[in-house]
Design an enzyme around this catalytic site. Structure first.
Site, PDB file in Angstrom:
ATOM      1  N   CYS A   1      26.012  47.307 -51.507  1.00 47.03           N
ATOM      2  CA  CYS A   1      26.359  46.530 -50.331  1.00 47.03           C
ATOM      3  C   CYS A   1      27.687  47.202 -49.866  1.00 47.03           C
ATOM      4  CB  CYS A   1      27.003  45.011 -51.211  1.00 47.03           C
ATOM      5  SG  CYS A   1      27.647  44.025 -49.815  1.00 47.03           S
TER       6      CYS A   1
ATOM      7  N   ASN B   1      13.128  49.743 -51.598  1.00 44.15           N
ATOM      8  CA  ASN B   1      13.567  48.759 -50.858  1.00 44.15           C
ATOM      9  C   ASN B   1      14.098  49.265 -49.401  1.00 44.15           C
ATOM     10  OD1 ASN B   1      16.915  46.940 -50.883  1.00 44.15           O
ATOM     11  ND2 ASN B   1      14.833  46.081 -50.313  1.00 44.15           N
ATOM     12  N   GLY B   2      13.950  48.363 -48.549  1.00 42.35           N
ATOM     13  CA  GLY B   2      14.279  48.644 -47.148  1.00 42.35           C
ATOM     14  C   GLY B   2      13.280  48.789 -45.988  1.00 42.35           C
TER      15      GLY B   2
ATOM     16  N   ARG C   1      14.639  40.478 -46.367  1.00 42.46           N
ATOM     17  CA  ARG C   1      14.749  39.443 -45.438  1.00 42.46           C
ATOM     18  C   ARG C   1      13.440  39.248 -44.806  1.00 42.46           C
ATOM     19  NH1 ARG C   1      19.333  41.171 -46.757  1.00 42.46           N
ATOM     20  NH2 ARG C   1      21.202  39.756 -46.121  1.00 42.46           N
TER      21      ARG C   1
END
Length: 338
Positions: free
Chosen positions: A105, A216-217, A239
């Site tokens: 984060c 991820n991503g 998302r």
């Protein structure tokens, strides 16, 4: 009835292939219940919770979950090994299947607390944290990280970070395949601007085949996610799965061969849960906010969102509102098809 340990372990192992990312303000227990209906075999993650909050806060509010959400991991924030170990023990006592340490984060608040992505600059400290947690619990300790921070584009530094945490007790790494920029980019921009380098995750798996590597991503289609699986252990959607939750259902079907269910059938499966939560005094809006994207890209999808958004906050809103949203959506879809 509690599942036998062997069955739970098998489900946990199988769930590695598809997971939903921890997302602040989004992946609460109501969201996770919905995602579990969409993807029965996926691994789900909580929002990030700081170790101090786990120890000192309202644990039912922060940690409570429905058993159907499992396999379920608690993502922790923090950088104090002793506090993280204590929080991990609490997570294990609450029934979580995994504890994941947030090293990705990039927000200013997280940086100020010396956790999140800035920890990638302190691999020895991260390893100390992992070792403390791994020594305190029997459930897996895992790490979610970036490729590096700011202008650090050294694969060797990334590999060193992973190696130190792996040697300390983490056997699985969720790699958000971008750098984190700690100055000059917002958290939203950090999810979009730094270039994706999936090849680093692939190289990590090739260099350290004994580790579990999840990518991820930027994975926003079934095809893009499936293309990664021959070389990696799993994919994590963020998302894309939240804004278009039916994508999550389609991806699980592609991975398992299970039949695709209609959106309306999946939504109706939520009714017992919604009725139960309303009976406990929860306002409908806290659940329906996670359902708004179910008809994303479909005829009537905008009307579906509008009916729920405008009505769910009203006093006494209940399942009737969802029936209204479904009726409007069906009517528009029929007009388009005519």
């Amino acid at each position: 009835m509690t599942q036998p340990a062997s069955d739970a372990a098998a489900r946990y192992t199988a769930s590695l292939r598809l997971s939903v990312a921890p997302m602040m303000d989004w992946t609460d227990r109501h969201c996770r219940y919905f995602h579990r209906l969409l993807a029965p075999g996926a691994r789900l993650y909580t929002e990030m919770v700081h170790a101090n909050a786990v120890i000192q806060g309202d644990r039912e509010r922060l940690l409570g979950f429905d058993r159907s959400e499992q396999p379920l991991a608690l993502q922790l924030g923090g950088s104090d090994p002793a506090l993280l170990a204590q929080a991990a023990r609490i997570a294990q006592d609450w029934g979580y299947d995994e504890v994941n340490l947030n090293c990705g984060c990039p927000s200013d608040r997280v940086q100020a607390g010396r956790f999140g992505a800035c920890l990638m600059r302190e691999p020895a400290l991260v390893a100390e944290c992992v070792a403390a947690m791994a020594g305190a619990v029997e459930i897996p300790i895992t790490v979610k990280c970036r490729l590096g921070v700011d202008e650090d584009n050294s694969y060797e530094n990334f590999l060193n970070f992973v190696d130190q945490s792996a040697n300390a007790g983490s056997a699985m790494f969720i790699v958000h395949a971008r750098n984190a920029w700690l100055k000059g980019l917002s958290p939203k921009e950090n999810r979009e601007v730094p270039p994706l380098r999936y090849e680093w995750a692939h190289q990590l798996k090739a260099d350290r085949p004994q580790l579990q590597v999840v990518l991820n991503g930027g994975l926003a289609t079934v095809e893009a996610a499936q293309a990664q699986l021959p070389a990696l252990d799993g994919v994590m959607l963020g998302r894309a799965a939240y804004h278009d939750p039916y994508l999550l259902h389609r991806l699980e079907a592609a991975q398992t061969g299970a039949p695709l269910l209609p959106r309306e059938a999946l939504l109706r499966a939520m009714r017992p849960y919604i009725d139960e939560q309303l009976g406990r005094g929860l306002a409908l809006k806290h659940i329906t906010r996670h359902l708004l994207g179910l008809y994303h890209g479909q005829p009537g999808g905008r009307a579906f969102r509008q009916v729920l958004s405008e009505g769910a906050h009203r006093a006494g809103a209940d399942w009737t509102l969802i029936e209204q949203a479904l009726a409007v959506t069906r009517a528009q879809a029929e007009r388009v098809a005519a």
